[in-house]
Enzyme design. Structure first.
Site, short mmCIF file in Angstrom:
data_model
loop_
_atom_site.label_atom_id
_atom_site.label_comp_id
_atom_site.label_asym_id
_atom_site.label_seq_id
_atom_site.Cartn_x
_atom_site.Cartn_y
_atom_site.Cartn_z
N SER A 26 30.43 20.50 -25.07
CA SER A 26 30.30 20.99 -26.44
C SER A 26 31.06 20.04 -27.36
CB SER A 26 30.89 22.38 -26.55
OG SER A 26 32.28 22.32 -26.30
N GLU A 178 24.82 28.94 -13.00
CA GLU A 178 26.21 28.48 -12.82
C GLU A 178 27.21 29.62 -13.00
OE1 GLU A 178 29.47 25.22 -14.51
OE2 GLU A 178 27.46 25.23 -15.36
N LYS A 220 24.66 26.30 -9.20
CA LYS A 220 25.80 25.41 -9.50
C LYS A 220 27.09 26.22 -9.39
CE LYS A 220 27.76 22.23 -12.92
NZ LYS A 220 27.51 21.34 -14.06
N SER A 262 32.66 20.32 -10.64
CA SER A 262 33.94 19.78 -10.15
C SER A 262 35.11 20.67 -10.57
CB SER A 262 34.16 18.33 -10.60
OG SER A 262 33.90 18.18 -11.98
N SER A 290 27.04 18.23 -9.41
CA SER A 290 26.65 18.28 -10.82
C SER A 290 27.95 18.18 -11.60
CB SER A 290 25.91 19.58 -11.14
OG SER A 290 25.64 19.64 -12.53
N ARG A 293 33.39 15.89 -15.79
CA ARG A 293 34.61 15.08 -15.89
C ARG A 293 34.79 14.17 -14.68
NH1 ARG A 293 39.08 13.85 -14.90
NH2 ARG A 293 38.94 15.02 -12.96
#
Length: 341
Positions: A26, A178, A220, A262, A290, A293
């Protein structure tokens, strides 16, 4: 709904040795990342940064199966006028879009959140499909703490995830589902395992209730991992073994693939954990990454907003993409990191 086509895209997203680049930060999140490297978060700088990643041909064509975009990015053009989405397509990767609108406090549940954005989602999905997006992402956030998560938080977030997934499939878009159990607390790996199991079981129950075709989605999840503040950090082998055991218990084999977030792990930790899972024998679904960072911290540092550093930024991105591509086949070794350094 053409399930054959949804399944084809979902399977391509988790192809062996390839994973998904989460470039859907975002505006607030990317500002934090840019602040850390001394770059102003202007629309132009955000575009230049993402263009740098999408033009890293080696990484994009060999190790990246898809890219999750933010709403701003999907409509942007590169400096030469080429739509950014076309750069992704030309590398052979699949463009995707983050469609949730962030979180709000969950009424009657102090300290817990619910993800919002279902209103008018059907119309937005139609526009994204026309623009070229073939998959979408919606993130639910579950925190572990004293007395939480509540069953309320798990239920409402699972319900919203399933509604989103059904709307995606109706729009001929593959949903990435997710449900993230955060690793911010001081809980140990067994507490994470237990909470994640509850979250996954409730999520799949809701997906079935809302008639989502499991063959046309990608999961995810977080890994089963110690909280960041936990005094005893689980080993790479324990994280791999418990995560695979958990997923086998909770995720139906009909799901084409699982692409991990992650979630605050270091670059190398996220790679090592994924690699170790692939050492545990055959799995019923594709298992890949997926990462946001964990793929981008190194290129951001190398780039620092300077045009003369674009090539260095692309090299750093290509290295991380290659390391994770190898890990997604169980072929990564820590010595490869030293060689690059």
């Amino acid at each position: 709904m053409n399930l054959t086509e949804l399944n084809r895209i979902a399977t391509a997203m988790v192809a062996p040795g390839k994973g998904i680049l989460a470039a859907d930060e975002s505006s607030g999140t990317i500002k934090k990342r840019f602040d850390a490297i001394g770059v102003a978060s202007t629309e132009e700088n955000r575009r230049d940064y993402r263009e740098m990643l999408f033009r890293a041909k080696d990484a994009m064509s060999q190790y990246i199966s898809g890219v999750i975009l933010y709403d701003e990015t999907i409509w942007q053009n590169a400096a030469d006028g080429t739509p950014l989405i076309k750069l992704i397509e030309s590398s052979g990767a699949i463009p995707g879009i983050k469609v949730d609108e962030g979180t709000q406090a969950l009424p009657m549940c102090p300290g817990e959140l619910v993800t919002v954005g279902l209103d008018k989602l059907a119309e937005r999905l139609k526009k994204y499909y026309e623009r070229g997006a073939r998959f979408a992402k919606w993130r639910a956030v579950i925190d572990i703490g004293s007395g939480i998560p509540s069953m309320t938080a798990i239920s409402v977030n699972a319900h919203a995830l399933a509604r989103y997934a059904a709307l995606c499939q109706a729009a001929q878009i593959v949903p990435i589902v997710e449900p993230e159990v955060l690793m911010d607390g001081d809980h140990d790996i067994d507490r994470c395992y237990e909470v994640t199991g509850r979250v996954l079981n409730k999520t799949f129950q809701e997906l079935r209730v809302q008639r989502v075709a499991l063959e046309g989605m990608v999961l995810k999840p977080n890994m089963a991992i110690s909280g960041k503040k936990c005094a005893k950090q689980a080993s790479v082998e324990e994280v791999a073994e418990k995560t695979v055991r958990l997923l086998k218990a909770c995720v139906p084999a009909a799901v084409p693939g699982i692409a991990f977030l992650s979630g605050g792990q270091s670059d190398e930790e996220a790679t090592a954990h994924l690699n170790a899972m692939h050492k545990l024998g055959p799995l019923p679904w594709g298992l890949t990454f997926s990462y946001g960072r964990a793929l981008q911290a190194a290129p951001q540092k190398a780039w620092c907003g300077r045009p003369e550093n674009v090539a260095a930024g692309q090299r750093a991105f290509s290295h991380r993409a290659r390391m994770n591509g190898l890990a997604a086949k169980g072929e990564w070794q820590s010595s490869l990191e030293q060689k690059a350094a």
